[in-house]
Design an enzyme around this catalytic site. Structure first.
Site, PDB file in Angstrom:
ATOM      1  N   GLY A 130     -44.461-111.484  37.028  1.00  0.00           N
ATOM      2  CA  GLY A 130     -44.726-112.696  36.265  1.00  0.00           C
ATOM      3  C   GLY A 130     -44.415-112.609  34.787  1.00  0.00           C
ATOM      4  N   TYR A 286     -62.488-119.541  35.483  1.00  0.00           N
ATOM      5  CA  TYR A 286     -61.227-119.261  34.798  1.00  0.00           C
ATOM      6  C   TYR A 286     -61.235-119.878  33.404  1.00  0.00           C
ATOM      7  CZ  TYR A 286     -56.215-119.096  33.812  1.00  0.00           C
ATOM      8  OH  TYR A 286     -54.997-118.853  33.235  1.00  0.00           O
TER       9      TYR A 286
END
Length: 404
Positions: A130, A286
């Site tokens: 990523g 998150y």
């Protein structure tokens, strides 16, 4: 002669003016009509300086007439014009006096154009895939020594080989080290091991690793996983590596715009930064962890400012196509559907690379960046009482777990 103020751009020189440089890195301006020279830009009135070293890939020699000539080693092109002039910048009156050079469409390669990172040392968490991988690849392409701190060592070794193949970087400059952010003991052991690799200093500490959308799970330290992996372990890691951070070192926390949607109401009621199982929301866990990233960066920036260590946080991009969405098929579908409208990995890595390397950010600390420029954080992130409480609670938690 056209008036100076008729120029379309502040940086554009009026007709008849040239920009030149001295050997010691100062810029001066010459008017070909009047033969006048001056140190300040004829439009902005500011002085400019150029980097001490030549841009990456350039060398200097002299021709048969003893004139200095510059050679692009990659293309073989030669010029009498100092290539450092392309990277001239205004002398700052204040540390935050810098203009936006890049935006959301810029790539990490564009940010690094002409930058020589030979002799620089960076550690990147979550760097085998990523955005972290793209960040590592971009820095390695410009000669940086990189320590890949990851849990999956097989994937890390594969990533290093791919980067060497793609960039012609030296494999000797790319090393790996084991780090499991779900364990504070692993974080401690990793930090101790880092000192054997980078015994002298660390130029860039890029805290990139993260998880997203997990169902409620706990780490071996009995903490909610998203909270520990995204926030607490990275904070602990940064504190442990303080000895390697010198004047000019940069610490970069990869946060998210999601920090603007955090909710700390229950957190302070229960005096527990990690969400409990009965109140758990994967998205809110998150969001909160990304707020903690911004807060930690701001707190450490104040703590280390006198030492000349710069600490900033950033948002890489919205729903970038990475493994972050792997925890649930619905997240994977959502990320897939928006892929044509989001940043590429090269674009997503740009702000991280910018915060870690941009020359104009020398001495700049405690800011939050998005699209390669700073912007205002959320109201929660700017609240000093909340920030102090989050930092203190995190520190106590680290100390309590470390004692057991």
């Amino acid at each position: 002669m056209q008036n100076v103020l008729d120029s379309d751009s502040e940086d554009e020189l009026p007709p008849g003016w040239e920009e030149k440089s001295t050997e010691d890195g100062n810029v001066y301006f010459v008017n070909s009509y009047t033969k006048k020279t001056q140190w300040t830009h004829p439009h902005t009135g500011c002085k400019k300086v150029i980097p001490k070293d030549l841009p990456f890939g350039w060398s200097k020699t002299v021709d048969e007439t003893s004139k200095t000539i510059y050679v692009n080693r990659e293309t073989g092109n030669k010029t009498y014009v100092d290539p450092r002039l392309a990277f001239a910048k205004e002398e700052k009156k204040h540390v935050h006096d810098f203009r936006q050079r890049f935006d959301g469409s810029s790539t990490a390669y564009q940010v690094l154009h002409g930058v020589d990172l030979s002799g620089k040392y960076a550690l990147i968490t979550g760097s085998n895939t990523g955005i972290g991988y793209e960040t590592a690849k971009s820095l390695a392409r410009h000669g940086c020594n990189i320590l890949f701190a990851n849990r999956n060592m097989e994937a890390t070794d594969k990533a290093i080989k791919e980067i060497v193949k793609e960039t012609n970087a030296s494999e000797e400059n790319l090393k790996s080290i084991y780090l499991d952010l779900a364990s504070l003991e692993s974080v401690k052991q990793c930090a101790q091991a880092v000192e054997t690799v980078f015994s002298d200093h660390l130029d860039m500490l890029i805290l990139n690793a993260g998880v997203f959308g997990l169902p409620y799970t706990e780490t071996q330290d009995k903490l909610e996983t998203t909270f520990q992996v995204n926030h607490l372990s990275h904070m602990y890691f940064a504190l442990l590596l303080e000895r390697l951070l010198k004047r000019g070192s940069r610490v970069v926390f990869v946060s998210s715009e999601s920090h603007r949607f955090a909710n700390l109401t229950n957190i302070f009621t229960n005096q527990n930064l990690a969400m409990t199982k009965d109140q758990y929301s994967a998205m809110m866990a998150y969001n909160n962890s990304k707020l903690y990233n911004v807060i930690t960066a701001k707190m450490l920036s104040e703590k280390w400012k006198a030492k000349g260590i710069c600490v900033n946080s950033l948002h890489p991009g919205n729903m970038v196509s990475t493994n972050l969405s792997k925890s649930w098929w619905l997240y994977r579908l959502a990320f897939f559907l928006v892929r044509p409208f989001t940043k590429s990995l090269q674009q997503a890595a740009a702000t991280t690379v910018y915060a870690a390397t941009a020359s104009e950010l020398e001495g700049v600390t405690g800011l939050y960046f998005n699209n390669c420029f700073y912007c205002e954080e959320s109201a929660l992130a700017r609240d000093k009482e909340i920030a102090q409480a989050v930092y203190d609670m995190s520190l106590r938690l680290i100390e309590d777990i470390s004692k057991t």
